[in-house]
Design a protein around this motif. Structure first.
Motif, PDB file in Angstrom:
ATOM      1  N   SER A 101      34.239  50.293   9.625  1.00 60.84           N
ATOM      2  CA  SER A 101      34.876  49.731  10.814  1.00 60.84           C
ATOM      3  C   SER A 101      36.095  50.528  11.231  1.00 60.84           C
ATOM      4  CB  SER A 101      35.309  48.278  10.546  1.00 60.84           C
ATOM      5  OG  SER A 101      34.210  47.460  10.234  1.00 60.84           O
ATOM      6  N   TYR A 102      36.492  51.493  10.389  1.00 56.25           N
ATOM      7  CA  TYR A 102      37.750  52.198  10.615  1.00 56.25           C
ATOM      8  C   TYR A 102      37.603  53.696  10.372  1.00 56.25           C
ATOM      9  CZ  TYR A 102      39.529  47.471   9.826  1.00 56.25           C
ATOM     10  OH  TYR A 102      39.757  46.116   9.878  1.00 56.25           O
TER      11      TYR A 102
ATOM     12  N   ARG B 296      35.578  57.317  11.891  1.00 55.53           N
ATOM     13  CA  ARG B 296      34.905  56.050  11.638  1.00 55.53           C
ATOM     14  C   ARG B 296      33.416  56.254  11.397  1.00 55.53           C
ATOM     15  NH1 ARG B 296      35.970  51.199  15.767  1.00 55.53           N
ATOM     16  NH2 ARG B 296      35.286  52.816  17.210  1.00 55.53           N
TER      17      ARG B 296
ATOM     18  N   ALA C  85      44.047  52.786   7.255  1.00 56.48           N
ATOM     19  CA  ALA C  85      42.865  52.520   8.079  1.00 56.48           C
ATOM     20  C   ALA C  85      43.283  52.363   9.538  1.00 56.48           C
ATOM     21  CB  ALA C  85      42.160  51.251   7.608  1.00 56.48           C
ATOM     22  N   GLN C  86      42.454  52.914  10.406  1.00 55.51           N
ATOM     23  CA  GLN C  86      42.767  52.934  11.832  1.00 55.51           C
ATOM     24  C   GLN C  86      41.568  52.481  12.648  1.00 55.51           C
ATOM     25  OE1 GLN C  86      42.268  56.583  14.296  1.00 55.51           O
ATOM     26  NE2 GLN C  86      44.469  56.718  14.020  1.00 55.51           N
ATOM     27  N   ALA C  87      41.823  51.587  13.613  1.00 60.19           N
ATOM     28  CA  ALA C  87      40.748  51.162  14.506  1.00 60.19           C
ATOM     29  C   ALA C  87      40.536  52.194  15.623  1.00 60.19           C
ATOM     30  CB  ALA C  87      41.047  49.795  15.084  1.00 60.19           C
ATOM     31  N   TYR C  88      41.639  52.618  16.229  1.00 64.01           N
ATOM     32  CA  TYR C  88      41.567  53.608  17.313  1.00 64.01           C
ATOM     33  C   TYR C  88      42.814  54.463  17.264  1.00 64.01           C
ATOM     34  CZ  TYR C  88      38.151  50.326  19.164  1.00 64.01           C
ATOM     35  OH  TYR C  88      37.080  49.489  19.315  1.00 64.01           O
TER      36      TYR C  88
ATOM     37  N   TYR D 290      47.790  54.161  12.767  1.00 62.87           N
ATOM     38  CA  TYR D 290      47.089  53.447  11.706  1.00 62.87           C
ATOM     39  C   TYR D 290      47.576  52.006  11.620  1.00 62.87           C
ATOM     40  CZ  TYR D 290      44.716  57.619  10.188  1.00 62.87           C
ATOM     41  OH  TYR D 290      43.889  58.709  10.132  1.00 62.87           O
ATOM     42  N   ASP D 291      46.628  51.128  11.359  1.00 68.02           N
ATOM     43  CA  ASP D 291      46.898  49.695  11.411  1.00 68.02           C
ATOM     44  C   ASP D 291      47.158  49.076  10.040  1.00 68.02           C
ATOM     45  OD1 ASP D 291      44.283  50.185  13.562  1.00 68.02           O
ATOM     46  OD2 ASP D 291      46.184  49.414  14.343  1.00 68.02           O
ATOM     47  N   TYR D 292      46.543  49.631   9.009  1.00 70.89           N
ATOM     48  CA  TYR D 292      46.632  49.043   7.676  1.00 70.89           C
ATOM     49  C   TYR D 292      46.956  50.137   6.664  1.00 70.89           C
ATOM     50  CZ  TYR D 292      44.108  45.438  10.201  1.00 70.89           C
ATOM     51  OH  TYR D 292      43.726  44.505  11.138  1.00 70.89           O
TER      52      TYR D 292
END
Length: 123
Positions: A31-32, A53, A98-101, A110-112
């Protein structure tokens, strides 16, 4: 949401190897986009490597190209960083993210983040 836990850091002599692992839970890593960053004392966090991804593309910082390899195991939901020919300047805390976009080399995208694992390379 995904949780990330790094492992595999330690003390190694220059020229040696280490393999870092990032275990993801909560969501699948597919997902990432997944990246590795590092931060040495007194320095800014810097990009090390990333995998898209889809898993089809990988990117490396010039300083680690041809020495480090990022890989992922979708069955285990892990992302690894194989580090060879280590140098004292590779000493840092290494973070999985982890990155969604966004731009894979940009830590702000990065989001997480994991909590980090320490790598120390002695000369």
């Amino acid at each position: 949401q995904v949780q990330l836990v790094e492992s595999g850091g330690g003390l190694v002599q220059a020229g040696g190897s280490l393999r870092l692992s990032c275990a993801a839970s909560g969501r699948t890593i597919t997902s990432y986009a997944m990246g590795w960053f590092r931060q040495a004392p007194g320095k800014e966090r810097e990009f090390v490597a990333a995998k898209s991804r889809s898993g089809s593309s990988t990117y490396y910082a010039d300083s680690v190209k041809d020495r480090f390899t990022i890989s992922r195991d979708t069955a285990k939901n892990t992302v690894d960083l194989q580090m060879n020919s280590l140098k004292p300047e590779d000493t840092a805390t290494y973070y999985c993210a982890a990155q969604a976009y966004g731009r894979l080399w940009n830590d702000e995208s990065y989001d997480y983040w994991g909590q980090g694992t320490q790598v120390t390379v002695s000369s």
